[in-house]
Write an enzyme that holds these catalytic residues in place. Structure first.
Site, PDB file in Angstrom:
ATOM      1  N   LYS A 151      77.479  98.278  33.956  1.00  0.00           N
ATOM      2  CA  LYS A 151      78.782  98.723  34.470  1.00  0.00           C
ATOM      3  C   LYS A 151      79.868  97.829  33.875  1.00  0.00           C
ATOM      4  O   LYS A 151      80.009  96.671  34.248  1.00  0.00           O
ATOM      5  CB  LYS A 151      78.851  98.656  35.999  1.00  0.00           C
ATOM      6  CG  LYS A 151      80.065  99.465  36.471  1.00  0.00           C
ATOM      7  CD  LYS A 151      80.766  98.977  37.674  1.00  0.00           C
ATOM      8  CE  LYS A 151      81.635  97.777  37.570  1.00  0.00           C
ATOM      9  NZ  LYS A 151      82.936  97.968  36.880  1.00  0.00           N
ATOM     10  N   GLY A 179      82.119  87.265  35.666  1.00  0.00           N
ATOM     11  CA  GLY A 179      83.412  87.623  36.248  1.00  0.00           C
ATOM     12  C   GLY A 179      83.940  86.466  37.067  1.00  0.00           C
ATOM     13  O   GLY A 179      83.584  85.297  36.825  1.00  0.00           O
ATOM     14  N   SER A 180      84.748  86.779  38.056  1.00  0.00           N
ATOM     15  CA  SER A 180      85.383  85.718  38.849  1.00  0.00           C
ATOM     16  C   SER A 180      84.386  85.090  39.821  1.00  0.00           C
ATOM     17  O   SER A 180      83.384  85.711  40.203  1.00  0.00           O
ATOM     18  CB  SER A 180      86.568  86.285  39.609  1.00  0.00           C
ATOM     19  OG  SER A 180      86.107  87.252  40.524  1.00  0.00           O
ATOM     20  N   GLY A 196      81.525  86.855  42.083  1.00  0.00           N
ATOM     21  CA  GLY A 196      80.166  86.379  41.799  1.00  0.00           C
ATOM     22  C   GLY A 196      79.427  86.007  43.076  1.00  0.00           C
ATOM     23  O   GLY A 196      78.225  86.279  43.220  1.00  0.00           O
ATOM     24  N   GLU A 236      77.801  84.113  35.642  1.00  0.00           N
ATOM     25  CA  GLU A 236      78.719  83.347  34.793  1.00  0.00           C
ATOM     26  C   GLU A 236      80.100  83.554  35.384  1.00  0.00           C
ATOM     27  O   GLU A 236      80.597  84.685  35.412  1.00  0.00           O
ATOM     28  CB  GLU A 236      78.709  83.889  33.359  1.00  0.00           C
ATOM     29  CG  GLU A 236      77.493  83.538  32.553  1.00  0.00           C
ATOM     30  CD  GLU A 236      77.349  82.063  32.307  1.00  0.00           C
ATOM     31  OE1 GLU A 236      78.324  81.316  32.431  1.00  0.00           O
ATOM     32  OE2 GLU A 236      76.214  81.652  32.010  1.00  0.00           O
ATOM     33  N   CYS A 295      87.216  82.583  29.924  1.00  0.00           N
ATOM     34  CA  CYS A 295      86.677  81.663  30.938  1.00  0.00           C
ATOM     35  C   CYS A 295      86.644  80.241  30.383  1.00  0.00           C
ATOM     36  O   CYS A 295      86.624  79.275  31.138  1.00  0.00           O
ATOM     37  CB  CYS A 295      85.323  82.116  31.442  1.00  0.00           C
ATOM     38  SG  CYS A 295      84.265  82.722  30.164  1.00  0.00           S
ATOM     39  N   GLU A 305      91.933  78.561  38.826  1.00  0.00           N
ATOM     40  CA  GLU A 305      91.892  79.325  37.575  1.00  0.00           C
ATOM     41  C   GLU A 305      93.030  80.354  37.564  1.00  0.00           C
ATOM     42  O   GLU A 305      93.079  81.243  38.402  1.00  0.00           O
ATOM     43  CB  GLU A 305      90.537  80.030  37.434  1.00  0.00           C
ATOM     44  CG  GLU A 305      90.346  80.636  36.055  1.00  0.00           C
ATOM     45  CD  GLU A 305      88.988  81.282  35.870  1.00  0.00           C
ATOM     46  OE1 GLU A 305      88.489  81.930  36.811  1.00  0.00           O
ATOM     47  OE2 GLU A 305      88.416  81.140  34.771  1.00  0.00           O
TER      48      GLU A 305
HETATM   49  P1  ADP Z   1      87.877  89.763  36.764  1.00  0.00           P
HETATM   50  O1  ADP Z   1      88.851  89.062  37.645  1.00  0.00           O
HETATM   51  O2  ADP Z   1      87.464  89.008  35.549  1.00  0.00           O
HETATM   52  O3  ADP Z   1      88.154  91.212  36.536  1.00  0.00           O
HETATM   53  P2  ADP Z   1      85.861  90.479  38.652  1.00  0.00           P
HETATM   54  O4  ADP Z   1      84.901  89.489  39.154  1.00  0.00           O
HETATM   55  O5  ADP Z   1      86.775  91.127  39.620  1.00  0.00           O
HETATM   56  O6  ADP Z   1      86.567  89.656  37.541  1.00  0.00           O
HETATM   57  O7  ADP Z   1      85.144  91.619  37.844  1.00  0.00           O
HETATM   58  C1  ADP Z   1      84.036  91.438  36.996  1.00  0.00           C
HETATM   59  C2  ADP Z   1      83.155  92.662  37.091  1.00  0.00           C
HETATM   60  O8  ADP Z   1      82.631  92.736  38.411  1.00  0.00           O
HETATM   61  C3  ADP Z   1      83.886  93.987  36.859  1.00  0.00           C
HETATM   62  O9  ADP Z   1      83.030  94.869  36.171  1.00  0.00           O
HETATM   63  C4  ADP Z   1      84.134  94.471  38.261  1.00  0.00           C
HETATM   64  O10 ADP Z   1      84.301  95.870  38.358  1.00  0.00           O
HETATM   65  C5  ADP Z   1      82.864  94.034  38.965  1.00  0.00           C
HETATM   66  N1  ADP Z   1      82.955  93.906  40.423  1.00  0.00           N
HETATM   67  C6  ADP Z   1      84.045  93.675  41.185  1.00  0.00           C
HETATM   68  N2  ADP Z   1      83.714  93.653  42.498  1.00  0.00           N
HETATM   69  C7  ADP Z   1      82.377  93.847  42.574  1.00  0.00           C
HETATM   70  C8  ADP Z   1      81.430  93.919  43.646  1.00  0.00           C
HETATM   71  N3  ADP Z   1      81.786  93.789  44.910  1.00  0.00           N
HETATM   72  N4  ADP Z   1      80.141  94.139  43.335  1.00  0.00           N
HETATM   73  C9  ADP Z   1      79.741  94.265  42.056  1.00  0.00           C
HETATM   74  N5  ADP Z   1      80.581  94.218  41.011  1.00  0.00           N
HETATM   75  C10 ADP Z   1      81.886  94.011  41.248  1.00  0.00           C
END
Ligand code: ADP
Length: 502
Positions: free
Chosen positions: A176, A229-230, A234, A251, A285, A387
């Protein structure tokens, strides 16, 4: 103009999301430019993707690894042949300048060639048994169905870090991508389809994190979740994964630091800080969001950095002269400007350069922010701790190396750090004492190569490393220890005593 419409890829077919709902994706450098419409998938689409991966798993697992590798070699060649197209698609969907987008695609090419080589290794090992007439060995086996959840800042490189080791180990997967950058992942998956990856082995389900990402972390058929991601997201991913005992590799964020000593090459350090802080508009990152500078050279360094930052050409990354593009979207823009206010009002740092949204002429159509430098920053200030993920750098003075190392380590993250010095003793001391997963000498905090472990300590991750063969195979395979007893009797480890003949 015709609206380009994209679909999910499930079980070897490009299909609409079951609800028919779509998400618009626009160019962050020019909101008038519609990149396309992409599926707003939900649980039912994830269900279809995971079912396809489950069905395809036995055959893919049984395919000899060198044969899986042959497909990856083909895939790498396709990526190489289409590098220019994929790079301009990437710049259009996420804003990074073309040169950096090419680097992103190149990283996916490197990762794919590199991982393909592993098809003829995937080594386990043999070791002596403690009992006679008994053989001991261990082998890697695939983990099963993998959920790959990826961010928008490296839209082809990061999916490749996860997808290639997953595939070579014999796993099947559902990916995804981030809702802001689905096109680069579609390009990667289309190339994989063309290279001959069988139906169901790779599935792509697009949509928001909550609707399409979360079900991938809770589905009982999924064995492993690999997330970038964030840190906040995470943690949710880890909690969800734990409920059904999934392997979970994370990560996450960084608050990376460049240390500049009084004997460092200041021109090089200013160049490194400019590239580290303002490349990809600070949305990496590993971005160099803090610079800790020896007080003897503080003023001079700030002058040099300011001169470089002021001269950066900002604009649409497709223009070859542009050095810094927009930030990813409106929410990111607002968050970054909010941090500028925090820096000025709450923290009381000096806003030395920038800090504004650009709104003149063509800038008004995108999400552009000036390169921003804060000086007189104290280590505990929020802008030096949190961050920001934008083109904002905090310059912190220090007394000596020990002070710099203390300040450098005093954040909740631990991804990347660097030092500019000509003194080998200082370089080695910092190398040893900086508690980060990546360290550079006389370079910025950016520049990871695919064959070295990538990841960080503390709030950056949960102990895994991507890239590099052993570390990424350790994520995407599970060890099986095998004992072969050819003694003809039931030998009992730890109980039978082996007598050494006199
Ligand atoms: P960023 O701030 O870098 O966009 P996110 O952590 O929000 O970081 O997003 C990273 C990925 O995680 C994206 O593909 C986002 O759609 C997905 N994501 C966001 N929320 C969730 C969740 N609750 N469960 C699984 N994946 C998620």
């Amino acid at each position: 103009m015709k609206k380009e419409t994209y679909q999910n890829y499930i079980n070897g077919r490009w299909v609409k999301p079951k609800s028919g709902a779509m998400i618009e994706n626009r160019n962050p450098a020019d909101k008038r430019d519609l990149v396309g419409l992409f599926p707003a998938s939900q649980g039912e689409d994830v269900e279809a993707g995971v079912s396809a991966a489950i069905e395809a798993y036995p055959k893919w697992k049984a395919t000899p690894a060198p044969k899986r590798a042959e497909i990856l070699y083909k895939l790498a060649q396709i990526l190489l042949d289409r590098k220019e197209q994929y790079s301009s698609d990437m710049t259009r969907e996420m804003g990074k300048v073309l040169k950096e987008a090419r680097g992103d695609v190149q990283e996916a090419i490197d990762m794919t060639f590199y991982t393909a080589g592993e098809g003829r290794r995937l080594q386990g090992y043999t070791t002596p048994s403690e009992l006679p007439n008994k053989f001991a060995m261990c082998v890697r086996q695939p983990v099963g169905i993998c959920s790959l959840i990826t961010p928008w800042n490296f839209p082809m490189a990061i999916p490749s870090w996860k997808m290639m080791p997953a595939l070579i180990c014999g796993n099947t997967l559902v990916i995804k991508p981030a809702e802001d950058t689905p096109l680069s992942t579609i390009n990667l998956v289309k190339a994989a389809e063309e290279a001959g990856v069988p139906a169901g082995v790779i599935n792509i389900v697009m949509g928001t994190g909550e609707a399409a990402g979360a079900p991938l972390t809770t589905h009982p058929g999924v064995r492993l979740v690999s997330f970038t991601g964030s840190t906040d997201t995470g943690r949710i991913v880890a909690e969800n994964s734990a409920r059904t005992d999934k392997i979970c590799s994370l990560e996450m964020g960084g608050k990376n630091v460049i240390i500049v000593m009084d004997d460092g090459d200041l021109d090089l350090a200013a160049e490194g800080a400019t590239w580290g802080a303002f490349g990809t508009s600070g949305q990496r990152c590993t971005a160099s969001s803090r610079v800790v500078v020896h007080k003897k050279v503080y003023k001079k360094f700030v002058e040099k950095l300011t001169e470089r930052a002021r001269s950066l050409k900002i604009g649409n990354g497709l223009d070859k002269k542009v050095e810094m593009g927009p930030v990813i979207n409106e929410a990111a823009l607002r968050k970054i400007l909010h941090y500028v206010e925090i820096g000025k009002q709450m923290d009381g740092a000096t806003l030395h350069l920038g800090g504004n949204r650009l709104t003149r002429g063509n800038y008004s159509h995108g999400f552009f922010i000036e390169p921003t430098i804060f000086t007189d920053v104290e280590p505990g200030m929020r802008i030096a701790q949190e961050e920001i993920f934008g083109p904002v750098i905090s310059i912190i003075p220090c007394r000596d190396l020990d002070d710099a190392i203390r300040i450098g380590n005093d954040v909740k993250y631990g991804l990347s750090s660097s030092i500019f010095t000509q003194d080998v003793n200082r370089a080695f001391k910092a190398m040893e004492q900086m508690h980060t997963g990546i360290f550079y000498v006389n370079s910025s905090t950016i520049g990871a190569e695919v064959h070295l472990p990538f990841g960080g300590t503390k709030g950056t991750g949960n102990g895994h490393r991507e890239g590099a063969m052993v570390s990424s195979l350790d994520i995407f395979s599970e060890w099986k220890s095998i004992y072969v007893d050819y003694s003809g009797r039931l030998q009992k480890a730890q109980i039978d005593e082996f007598k050494i003949a006199k």
